[in-house]
Design a protein around this motif. Structure first.
Motif, mmCIF file in Angstrom:
data_model
loop_
_atom_site.group_PDB
_atom_site.id
_atom_site.type_symbol
_atom_site.label_atom_id
_atom_site.label_comp_id
_atom_site.label_asym_id
_atom_site.label_seq_id
_atom_site.Cartn_x
_atom_site.Cartn_y
_atom_site.Cartn_z
ATOM 1 N N ARG A 304 32.428 51.420 53.312
ATOM 2 C CA ARG A 304 33.238 51.422 52.091
ATOM 3 C C ARG A 304 32.566 50.622 50.977
ATOM 4 O O ARG A 304 32.621 51.011 49.806
ATOM 5 C CB ARG A 304 34.622 50.850 52.388
ATOM 6 N N ILE A 305 31.936 49.519 51.332
ATOM 7 C CA ILE A 305 31.253 48.719 50.325
ATOM 8 C C ILE A 305 30.130 49.509 49.665
ATOM 9 O O ILE A 305 29.839 49.339 48.480
ATOM 10 C CB ILE A 305 30.716 47.416 50.954
ATOM 11 N N SER A 306 29.525 50.404 50.428
ATOM 12 C CA SER A 306 28.381 51.152 49.900
ATOM 13 C C SER A 306 28.764 52.282 48.966
ATOM 14 O O SER A 306 27.959 52.671 48.109
ATOM 15 C CB SER A 306 27.551 51.713 51.063
ATOM 16 N N VAL A 310 36.881 51.426 44.821
ATOM 17 C CA VAL A 310 37.932 50.414 44.920
ATOM 18 C C VAL A 310 37.439 49.201 45.708
ATOM 19 O O VAL A 310 37.654 48.045 45.309
ATOM 20 C CB VAL A 310 39.196 51.014 45.564
ATOM 21 N N THR A 311 36.767 49.460 46.817
ATOM 22 C CA THR A 311 36.242 48.369 47.631
ATOM 23 C C THR A 311 35.168 47.590 46.877
ATOM 24 O O THR A 311 35.128 46.355 46.928
ATOM 25 C CB THR A 311 35.659 48.917 48.949
ATOM 26 N N ARG A 312 34.317 48.289 46.165
ATOM 27 C CA ARG A 312 33.246 47.616 45.421
ATOM 28 C C ARG A 312 33.821 46.757 44.294
ATOM 29 O O ARG A 312 33.296 45.674 43.994
ATOM 30 C CB ARG A 312 32.268 48.642 44.889
ATOM 31 N N ASP A 313 34.901 47.216 43.685
ATOM 32 C CA ASP A 313 35.553 46.400 42.654
ATOM 33 C C ASP A 313 36.111 45.119 43.260
ATOM 34 O O ASP A 313 36.004 44.036 42.666
ATOM 35 C CB ASP A 313 36.671 47.200 41.976
ATOM 36 N N TYR A 314 36.713 45.242 44.449
ATOM 37 C CA TYR A 314 37.243 44.050 45.121
ATOM 38 C C TYR A 314 36.116 43.075 45.451
ATOM 39 O O TYR A 314 36.260 41.854 45.259
ATOM 40 C CB TYR A 314 37.981 44.428 46.394
ATOM 41 N N VAL A 315 34.992 43.590 45.930
ATOM 42 C CA VAL A 315 33.859 42.733 46.272
ATOM 43 C C VAL A 315 33.378 41.965 45.042
ATOM 44 O O VAL A 315 33.092 40.763 45.106
ATOM 45 C CB VAL A 315 32.716 43.565 46.884
ATOM 46 N N ALA A 316 33.303 42.655 43.911
ATOM 47 C CA ALA A 316 32.857 41.992 42.680
ATOM 48 C C ALA A 316 33.822 40.885 42.269
ATOM 49 O O ALA A 316 33.403 39.788 41.886
ATOM 50 C CB ALA A 316 32.705 43.028 41.569
ATOM 51 N N ARG A 317 35.123 41.147 42.367
ATOM 52 C CA ARG A 317 36.109 40.130 41.995
ATOM 53 C C ARG A 317 36.066 38.948 42.961
ATOM 54 O O ARG A 317 36.178 37.790 42.544
ATOM 55 C CB ARG A 317 37.521 40.739 42.000
ATOM 56 N N ALA A 318 35.903 39.250 44.254
ATOM 57 C CA ALA A 318 35.870 38.171 45.244
ATOM 58 C C ALA A 318 34.640 37.288 45.071
ATOM 59 O O ALA A 318 34.714 36.066 45.198
ATOM 60 C CB ALA A 318 35.912 38.757 46.650
ATOM 61 N N ARG A 319 33.504 37.895 44.779
ATOM 62 C CA ARG A 319 32.290 37.108 44.573
ATOM 63 C C ARG A 319 32.404 36.234 43.320
ATOM 64 O O ARG A 319 31.845 35.142 43.267
ATOM 65 C CB ARG A 319 31.090 38.033 44.464
ATOM 66 N N ALA A 320 33.137 36.734 42.332
ATOM 67 C CA ALA A 320 33.320 35.942 41.114
ATOM 68 C C ALA A 320 34.123 34.679 41.380
ATOM 69 O O ALA A 320 34.010 33.692 40.643
ATOM 70 C CB ALA A 320 33.998 36.784 40.039
ATOM 71 N N THR A 321 34.940 34.684 42.430
ATOM 72 C CA THR A 321 35.731 33.497 42.779
ATOM 73 C C THR A 321 34.975 32.554 43.712
ATOM 74 O O THR A 321 35.522 31.529 44.121
ATOM 75 C CB THR A 321 37.051 33.915 43.448
#
Length: 349
Positions: A304-306, A310-321
């Protein structure tokens, strides 16, 4: 909720082994041991054991607490269920219990019985259902073996080609076209003995690799068919393919075996574990549970990350935190476990 001691009149614990099973019958209300017996694991022995259970548990409801319902106790479990005797799966005693009470087949059978007396009836672990689910487990075990063998053959072929110059560039992992070329080699006349032997071995390994690839493809097709039969639509979920779907269906087995999505997450080893200290509040990956199921969720999340927006957007937001990649994957695996469990409840309930 009603506990086992209140719902059943008798509980029979079974310590299972390859050649014999040890049975202990207890009165559920008092915990008194009624009798203990040993019977062989043959068909005749199982029939005698069921007759023994009937004689020792007359005029009352009986529950069988069986160790190893998917291994040594698999045939016994099927026979008990066929006789309308409910079966609960129990785990062997831990090291502390054995240090306190000792170790023997009779002691283990009695421990299996007593381990369920205080449990709520709705929380008993039901044995995995047979039929197509058993076929899935066989196919998954066969796939693991075939994959390991193909990898071993590929590594051996690469090592051979790097050690002896046979005209194949093996500095990088071998491609399918190179393996096909090697599998079609013919005998070279007037060649040195080492070259003749090396070419013959390389050809054998290449043929084995291609055969393994074909077997894995056929295995995948069978997994896809059976998984779709048991859980229609599961493979349409993003990131879930035939292999991961088969692993999930085998772990879930049937409605009622896993009592909640939290228990499903714990089974998969994706329930977060606190790892806080001082001013740091955090959780870490859970390394317990069914590791095959855990790997399936890891595959789904990475897939899903690849490609999943939706998953990639979550990953970007999580990394920003400030979350690490491992923390992000842990959160995603927990989310996937929750959504998959609810989907299984709907399509397999």
């Amino acid at each position: 909720m009603t506990i086992v001691a209140e719902h059943y009149d008798y509980v029979v614990g079974v310590d299972t082994h390859a050649r014999t099973h040890t049975y202990t019958a207890l009165a559920a209300g008092t915990g008194a041991v009624l009798d203990t017996a040993v019977f062989p694991t043959t068909t005749t022995g199982t029939t005698r054991a069921i007759s023994w259970i009937r004689r020792r548990t007359t005029n009352g409801d009986v529950l069988a607490a069986v160790e190893g319902t998917s291994s040594y106790g698999a045939r016994l479990t099927c026979a008990l269920l066929a006789e309308d005797i409910p079966v609960a799966e129990v785990r062997p005693p831990n090291r502390n219990a054995r240090a306190m009470h000792g170790k023997s087949d009779a002691i283990d059978a009695q421990a299996a019985t007593r381990s369920v007396l205080g449990q709520e009836v709705g929380q008993l672990i039901e044995p995995r259902a047979a039929g197509a689910r058993t076929a899935l487990r066989v196919l998954l075990a066969a796939r693991l073996l075939m994959d390991h063998q193909r990898t071993a053959n590929r590594n051996a072929l690469t090592a051979l080609l790097r050690g002896i110059d046979l005209g194949i560039d093996a500095r990088r992992p071998l491609k399918d076209a190179q393996i096909a070329t090697i599998a079609a080699w013919r005998t070279v006349p007037h060649a040195q003995a080492d070259v003749v032997v090396a070419r013959a071995e390389a050809k054998r390994l290449a043929i084995a690799i291609r055969a393994g690839t074909e077997q894995l493809a056929a295995n995948r097709t069978s997994l896809q068919t059976l998984a779709e039969e048991l859980a229609p639509g599961l493979q349409e979920t993003p990131g879930i393919g035939p292999v991961t779907a088969a692993i999930i269906v085998c772990a879930y087995s049937h409605h009622g075996r896993i009592r909640s999505e939290a228990a499903f997450a714990a089974l998969a080893g994706v329930a977060p574990r606190p790892a806080s200290s001082g001013n740091t509040t955090r959780h870490r990956l859970n390394r317990s549970g069914d590791r095959q199921l855990n790997r399936a969720f890891e595959t789904i999340v990475r897939t899903r990350i690849s490609f999943d927006p939706v998953t990639r957007d979550y990953v970007a937001r999580a990394r920003a935190t400030g979350k690490s990649s491992r923390e992000i994957r842990r959160n995603l695996k927990r989310y996937v476990a929750r959504s998959v469990f609810r989907q299984l409840q709907a399509i397999m309930g």
